[in-house]
Design an enzyme around this catalytic site. Sequence first.
Site, PDB file in Angstrom:
ATOM      1  N   TYR A 188       0.815  -1.220   0.000  1.00 54.78           N
ATOM      2  CA  TYR A 188       0.000   0.000   0.000  1.00 54.78           C
ATOM      3  C   TYR A 188       0.846   1.266   0.000  1.00 54.78           C
ATOM      4  O   TYR A 188       0.379   2.315  -0.414  1.00 54.78           O
ATOM      5  CB  TYR A 188      -0.906   0.030   1.243  1.00 54.78           C
ATOM      6  CG  TYR A 188      -2.168  -0.778   1.122  1.00 54.78           C
ATOM      7  CD1 TYR A 188      -2.118  -2.152   0.951  1.00 54.78           C
ATOM      8  CD2 TYR A 188      -3.413  -0.155   1.189  1.00 54.78           C
ATOM      9  CE1 TYR A 188      -3.273  -2.894   0.864  1.00 54.78           C
ATOM     10  CE2 TYR A 188      -4.575  -0.895   1.098  1.00 54.78           C
ATOM     11  CZ  TYR A 188      -4.502  -2.267   0.935  1.00 54.78           C
ATOM     12  OH  TYR A 188      -5.648  -2.998   0.858  1.00 54.78           O
ATOM     13  N   LYS A 208       3.730 -15.551   2.814  1.00 58.48           N
ATOM     14  CA  LYS A 208       3.931 -16.302   1.561  1.00 58.48           C
ATOM     15  C   LYS A 208       5.426 -16.581   1.481  1.00 58.48           C
ATOM     16  O   LYS A 208       6.131 -16.132   0.568  1.00 58.48           O
ATOM     17  CB  LYS A 208       3.395 -15.472   0.377  1.00 58.48           C
ATOM     18  CG  LYS A 208       3.366 -16.215  -0.950  1.00 58.48           C
ATOM     19  CD  LYS A 208       2.316 -17.317  -1.007  1.00 58.48           C
ATOM     20  CE  LYS A 208       2.433 -18.098  -2.308  1.00 58.48           C
ATOM     21  NZ  LYS A 208       1.592 -19.301  -2.334  1.00 58.48           N
ATOM     22  N   ASP A 254      -2.369 -18.693   0.905  1.00 57.13           N
ATOM     23  CA  ASP A 254      -3.372 -19.418   0.109  1.00 57.13           C
ATOM     24  C   ASP A 254      -4.049 -20.492   0.953  1.00 57.13           C
ATOM     25  O   ASP A 254      -5.275 -20.672   0.901  1.00 57.13           O
ATOM     26  CB  ASP A 254      -2.753 -20.000  -1.182  1.00 57.13           C
ATOM     27  CG  ASP A 254      -1.406 -20.690  -0.957  1.00 57.13           C
ATOM     28  OD1 ASP A 254      -0.889 -20.658   0.176  1.00 57.13           O
ATOM     29  OD2 ASP A 254      -0.879 -21.262  -1.924  1.00 57.13           O
ATOM     30  N   ASP A 261      -6.025  -7.383   4.306  1.00 53.44           N
ATOM     31  CA  ASP A 261      -7.182  -6.766   3.644  1.00 53.44           C
ATOM     32  C   ASP A 261      -8.068  -7.854   3.040  1.00 53.44           C
ATOM     33  O   ASP A 261      -9.280  -7.900   3.249  1.00 53.44           O
ATOM     34  CB  ASP A 261      -6.683  -5.814   2.547  1.00 53.44           C
ATOM     35  CG  ASP A 261      -7.840  -5.150   1.824  1.00 53.44           C
ATOM     36  OD1 ASP A 261      -8.781  -4.706   2.508  1.00 53.44           O
ATOM     37  OD2 ASP A 261      -7.807  -5.087   0.572  1.00 53.44           O
ATOM     38  N   ASP A 293     -11.944  -9.458   4.597  1.00 51.08           N
ATOM     39  CA  ASP A 293     -13.238  -9.470   3.888  1.00 51.08           C
ATOM     40  C   ASP A 293     -13.783 -10.894   3.811  1.00 51.08           C
ATOM     41  O   ASP A 293     -14.971 -11.138   3.993  1.00 51.08           O
ATOM     42  CB  ASP A 293     -13.098  -8.914   2.454  1.00 51.08           C
ATOM     43  CG  ASP A 293     -13.503  -7.450   2.361  1.00 51.08           C
ATOM     44  OD1 ASP A 293     -13.212  -6.710   3.331  1.00 51.08           O
ATOM     45  OD2 ASP A 293     -14.109  -7.046   1.349  1.00 51.08           O
TER      46      ASP A 293
HETATM   47  C1  IPM Z   1     -10.219  -1.573   4.131  1.00 55.48           C
HETATM   48  C2  IPM Z   1     -10.452  -0.984   2.771  1.00 55.48           C
HETATM   49  C3  IPM Z   1      -9.277  -0.078   2.430  1.00 55.48           C
HETATM   50  C4  IPM Z   1      -8.038  -0.933   2.415  1.00 55.48           C
HETATM   51  C5  IPM Z   1      -9.426   0.703   1.118  1.00 55.48           C
HETATM   52  C6  IPM Z   1     -10.707   1.506   1.072  1.00 55.48           C
HETATM   53  C7  IPM Z   1      -8.238   1.573   0.846  1.00 55.48           C
HETATM   54  O1  IPM Z   1     -10.647  -1.970   1.826  1.00 55.48           O
HETATM   55  O2  IPM Z   1     -10.149  -0.808   5.105  1.00 55.48           O
HETATM   56  O3  IPM Z   1     -10.108  -2.792   4.241  1.00 55.48           O
HETATM   57  O4  IPM Z   1      -7.747  -1.604   1.407  1.00 55.48           O
HETATM   58  O5  IPM Z   1      -7.344  -0.968   3.428  1.00 55.48           O
HETATM   59 MN    MN Z   2     -10.661  -4.001   2.650  1.00 63.60          MN
END
Ligand code: IPM
Ligand code: MN
Length: 366
Positions: free
Chosen positions: A141, A187, A219, A243, A247
């Site tokens: 990032y 990884k 993975d 990240d 999710d």
């Molecule tokens: C999160 C989001 C952010 C990230 C984006 C919006 C930059 O997806 O907080 O997980 O990737 O960190």
């Molecule tokens: Mn995210």
Amino acid sequence: MRKKVAVLPGDGIGPEVMEAAVKILQVIGRRYKWTFDVEFGAIGGDAIEKYNSPFPEETRTLCENSDAVLLGAVGGPKWDQNPPEMRPEKGLLALRKHFDLFANLRPVDAIPALLKASPLKEEVAREVNLLIVRELTGGLYFGEPSRKTEKSAVDTLVYTREEIERIVDKAFEFARLRKGKLTSVDKENVLQSSKLWREVVKEKAKGYPDVEVEHMLVDSAAMQLVTNPSAFDVVVTENMFGDILSDEASVITGSLGVMPSASLGADGFGVYEPVHGSAPQLTGLGKANPAASILSVAMMLKYSFGLEEAASAVEEAVYAVFNDDCFTEDVASEDQRALSTAEWTEKVIHELDLQSVSDDIMFTYI
Ligand code: IPM
Ligand code: MN
């Protein structure tokens, strides 16, 4: 007690879920007789419109003068074609970097009433109680160079030993307070940065003999999160892996709309935000699930202000509303009337009021 909280609603459903969060904060303030001074600021696309910058100086100063920050969400199709520096997401990244918020906590806890909305079988999801500790200010990032031309593009994955050490220490400390197990995700079979990561975790492990450590390739971790998620306790990993895995992990419980997060620096200052995004398609419809932002308020009370009892009160109120079969559209079943964001928030407030009534009754009996 008096605390100042900067509220940055951002874009899409951000303002709707922040309205809910602020209401809950005020109810908590009244109940415990604390003052929360709330001041609003702009971030992301909202700030691009108002200040021509995704993280303007005004917002930075507001946050610097506050004790903690509550954030909604950033991003939307309107700014998708903007140059990298003028994208809403850049505002969030700049905020994290400015305050050196390297430790991102993303808890995933099964909520019995939501299990039917989980894509996993109930028996697989039922016992899930894990914490993702994501490194937040390094890796892909932020690495330089990062650029794109017609013919090629480059991003850079850099980690210093020190950056790895501080996040790994945090994760060990959390593991120690929880079930005593740490899974470090990397990884290592391909990336140099992961080799260093694993080396540091092994070294640090010597200082935490009470914590069981395992190393897992990313993975495989992605696969095990959906096949055997209850085997995890604390998961520590670098920025990008964290990240993606968070999710994935968030939907185990039934909806991305219930997962809160805390992004902490070394000194207790923190930014608290739902893990979900700005969901542009839901904007203004009153359909957003405010649970993640309300639970983010609970994390703020706990981690920035040390108010554990109030944090638990908020969590319990949220769980009680779910237990009453009250759901927003993302988790409601087809034969059920989904509540709006505001209606659902009122239910939580009602639960908090019931709790204070029972506090008073206890007091009278004592
Ligand atoms: C999160 C989001 C952010 C990230 C984006 C919006 C930059 O997806 O907080 O997980 O990737 O960190
Ligand atoms: Mn995210």
